[in-house]
Design a protein around this motif. Structure first.
Motif, short mmCIF file in Angstrom:
data_model
loop_
_atom_site.label_atom_id
_atom_site.label_comp_id
_atom_site.label_asym_id
_atom_site.label_seq_id
_atom_site.Cartn_x
_atom_site.Cartn_y
_atom_site.Cartn_z
N SER A 202 0.81 -1.23 0.00
CA SER A 202 0.00 0.00 0.00
C SER A 202 0.84 1.27 0.00
O SER A 202 0.49 2.22 -0.70
CB SER A 202 -0.93 0.01 1.21
OG SER A 202 -0.19 0.25 2.37
N VAL A 203 1.93 1.30 0.76
CA VAL A 203 2.65 2.56 0.87
C VAL A 203 3.31 2.93 -0.45
O VAL A 203 3.26 4.07 -0.90
CB VAL A 203 3.68 2.47 2.02
CG1 VAL A 203 4.67 3.59 1.93
CG2 VAL A 203 2.98 2.52 3.35
N LEU B 188 0.73 4.08 -2.82
CA LEU B 188 0.38 5.47 -2.50
C LEU B 188 1.44 6.44 -3.03
O LEU B 188 1.10 7.49 -3.60
CB LEU B 188 0.28 5.64 -0.99
CG LEU B 188 -1.09 5.53 -0.35
CD1 LEU B 188 -0.96 5.74 1.13
CD2 LEU B 188 -1.98 6.59 -0.93
N PHE C 153 1.08 6.76 -6.73
CA PHE C 153 -0.06 7.62 -7.04
C PHE C 153 0.29 9.09 -6.80
O PHE C 153 -0.11 9.96 -7.55
CB PHE C 153 -1.28 7.22 -6.22
CG PHE C 153 -2.18 6.27 -6.95
CD1 PHE C 153 -3.17 6.75 -7.79
CD2 PHE C 153 -2.02 4.92 -6.81
CE1 PHE C 153 -3.98 5.87 -8.48
CE2 PHE C 153 -2.83 4.04 -7.49
CZ PHE C 153 -3.81 4.52 -8.32
N GLY C 154 1.04 9.33 -5.71
CA GLY C 154 1.45 10.70 -5.44
C GLY C 154 2.34 11.25 -6.53
O GLY C 154 2.18 12.39 -6.96
N SER D 79 -7.18 16.48 1.16
CA SER D 79 -7.08 16.26 -0.29
C SER D 79 -8.39 16.56 -1.00
O SER D 79 -8.55 16.19 -2.14
CB SER D 79 -6.67 14.82 -0.57
OG SER D 79 -7.65 13.95 -0.05
N GLY E 264 -0.05 8.68 4.39
CA GLY E 264 -1.31 9.17 3.86
C GLY E 264 -1.47 10.67 4.06
O GLY E 264 -1.79 11.41 3.12
N LEU F 49 1.16 12.62 1.93
CA LEU F 49 0.82 12.73 0.51
C LEU F 49 -0.36 13.66 0.30
O LEU F 49 -0.40 14.39 -0.71
CB LEU F 49 0.53 11.36 -0.07
CG LEU F 49 1.78 10.60 -0.47
CD1 LEU F 49 1.41 9.23 -0.97
CD2 LEU F 49 2.52 11.34 -1.54
#
Lengths: 231, 138
Positions: free
Chosen positions: A85-86, A89, A92-93, A182, B79, B82
């Protein structure tokens, strides 16, 4: 108890030597070299996506190290959370910030050499201290695994239940915070328009004081408070 | 296994992450380096937990429990980090941490920006990109 353990390990260390490493130590060393090399490439490569992919190698190598240390449950948690997951992420970032796919020459800042000096100095100091402190210390890996799922689960839910539950609250807070942070700035003017009369005096009072540039920030901060008021 | 192997690897990984945090310019690469540092700490915790559980008969397994907590906190941190990076990128058009120095003091070349009023400061450095992004999202 620890002192006696130190004495016994010091006594045991007479039968072991640096020059006759066991198979586990050789495997640990090889995987450690791969992990360290991948970490170095991660912090030095100029291709941003390659940095994230080398981070996968480094974290996967660390999972193998956990397995060699008989910490089986931690190893699979590492694979699931970090590699699963990290890194996704992070990719995606990189995608959402429109990172350049090719080489980006400005990936490193100007204080690279100062950073290198600091890192090398701290590495030398830490390695010296650690090797000097634990020269005669050996991990006994024989017998039942110390990090199997049963052992870890019993320790976690017998001795660490309260921090475990507090951690779930932290994760919930992080989830809500990430969603609030976000959120699209486009949605906030309608949000303040609809929530403005109901939220009372703080919304109109805060907006002119901060000016138009700080409008989205104060508006996004105003949303959760108005939602809490609705609850 | 000699305890020095995981301890030395952990120290080296930590210093690699330290170099990355200090030398990288992209905010996401800085977050990756922070992950490396957290993983170095995790390796140390696991190694010392395995050592103490055998050598000192320690049954609390605090090292492994703290490792799990560190992994969860790292996931929350990445999380939130980001989300902050994406918000900064949306407002400024860049995630370059060398350019985000609105709160810095004593930068002469940033003088007009950092000496302006509070409302003008965030808008001034990236007026063009902010306007473009506003048009793009509208």
């Amino acid at each position: 108890m620890t002192f006696a353990a130190l004495a016994t390990t010091a006594g045991l260390s007479q039968t072991r030597g640096f020059l006759s490493p066991t198979g586990v130590e050789i495997a640990f060393l090889l995987v450690g070299l791969v992990t360290f090399g991948a970490a170095v490439v991660t912090v030095t490569t100029r291709q941003l996506v390659h940095a994230a992919l080398w981070l996968v190698v480094a974290l996967g190598g660390l999972a193998v190290e956990y397995l060699l240390l008989t910490a089986e449950f931690i190893a699979w948690v590492q694979v699931l959370i970090y590699v699963g997951s990290v890194v996704v992420l992070l990719l995606f970032g990189l995608m959402l910030t429109k990172a350049p796919i090719g080489r980006s020459p400005d990936a490193d800042s100007g204080n690279r050499w100062a950073a290198l000096a600091v890192a090398v100095a701290s590495a030398a100091a830490l390695v010296w201290v650690v090797v000097d402190a634990f020269r005669t210390t050996w991990i006994d890996l024989d017998g039942p695994a110390e990090g199997s799922t049963e052992v870890t689960g019993q320790a976690l839910f017998r001795n660490w239940v309260l921090p475990f539950e507090a951690l779930s609250v932290l994760l919930l807070a992080a989830l809500v915070g990430a969603i609030v942070l976000s959120r699209k700035a486009k949605a906030t003017p309608t949000g303040t328009a609809s929530h403005g009369p109901s939220s009372g005096a703080d919304g109109p009072a805060a907006a002119p004081a901060d000016g138009p540039a700080a409008g989205p920030a104060s508006a996004s901060e105003g949303r959760p408070s108005s939602q809490e008021g609705a609850r | 296994m000699h305890l020095a192997y995981p301890a030395v690897l952990s120290a080296l990984l930590f210093c690699t992450g330290l170099y990355g945090v200090l030398a990288r310019r992209n905010a996401i690469l800085v977050l990756m380096s922070v992950e490396l540092m957290l993983n170095a700490v995790n390796l140390n915790l696991v190694a010392f937990d395995v050592w103490l559980s055998k050598a000192a008969e320690e049954t609390l397994h605090s090292g492994q429990a703290l490792t799990l907590f560190t992994i969860a906190i790292a996931a929350a941190e990445i999380g939130i980090g980001l989300a902050i990076v994406l918000a900064v990128h949306r407002n400024r058009g860049t995630s370059d941490i060398d350019k985000l120095r609105d709160t810095a003091e004593g930068h002469e070349h940033d003088g007009p920006d950092s000496d302006g009023s509070d409302s003008g400061t965030p808008a001034t450095p990236a007026t063009g990109t902010a306007a473009e992004k506003a048009e793009a999202t509208a």
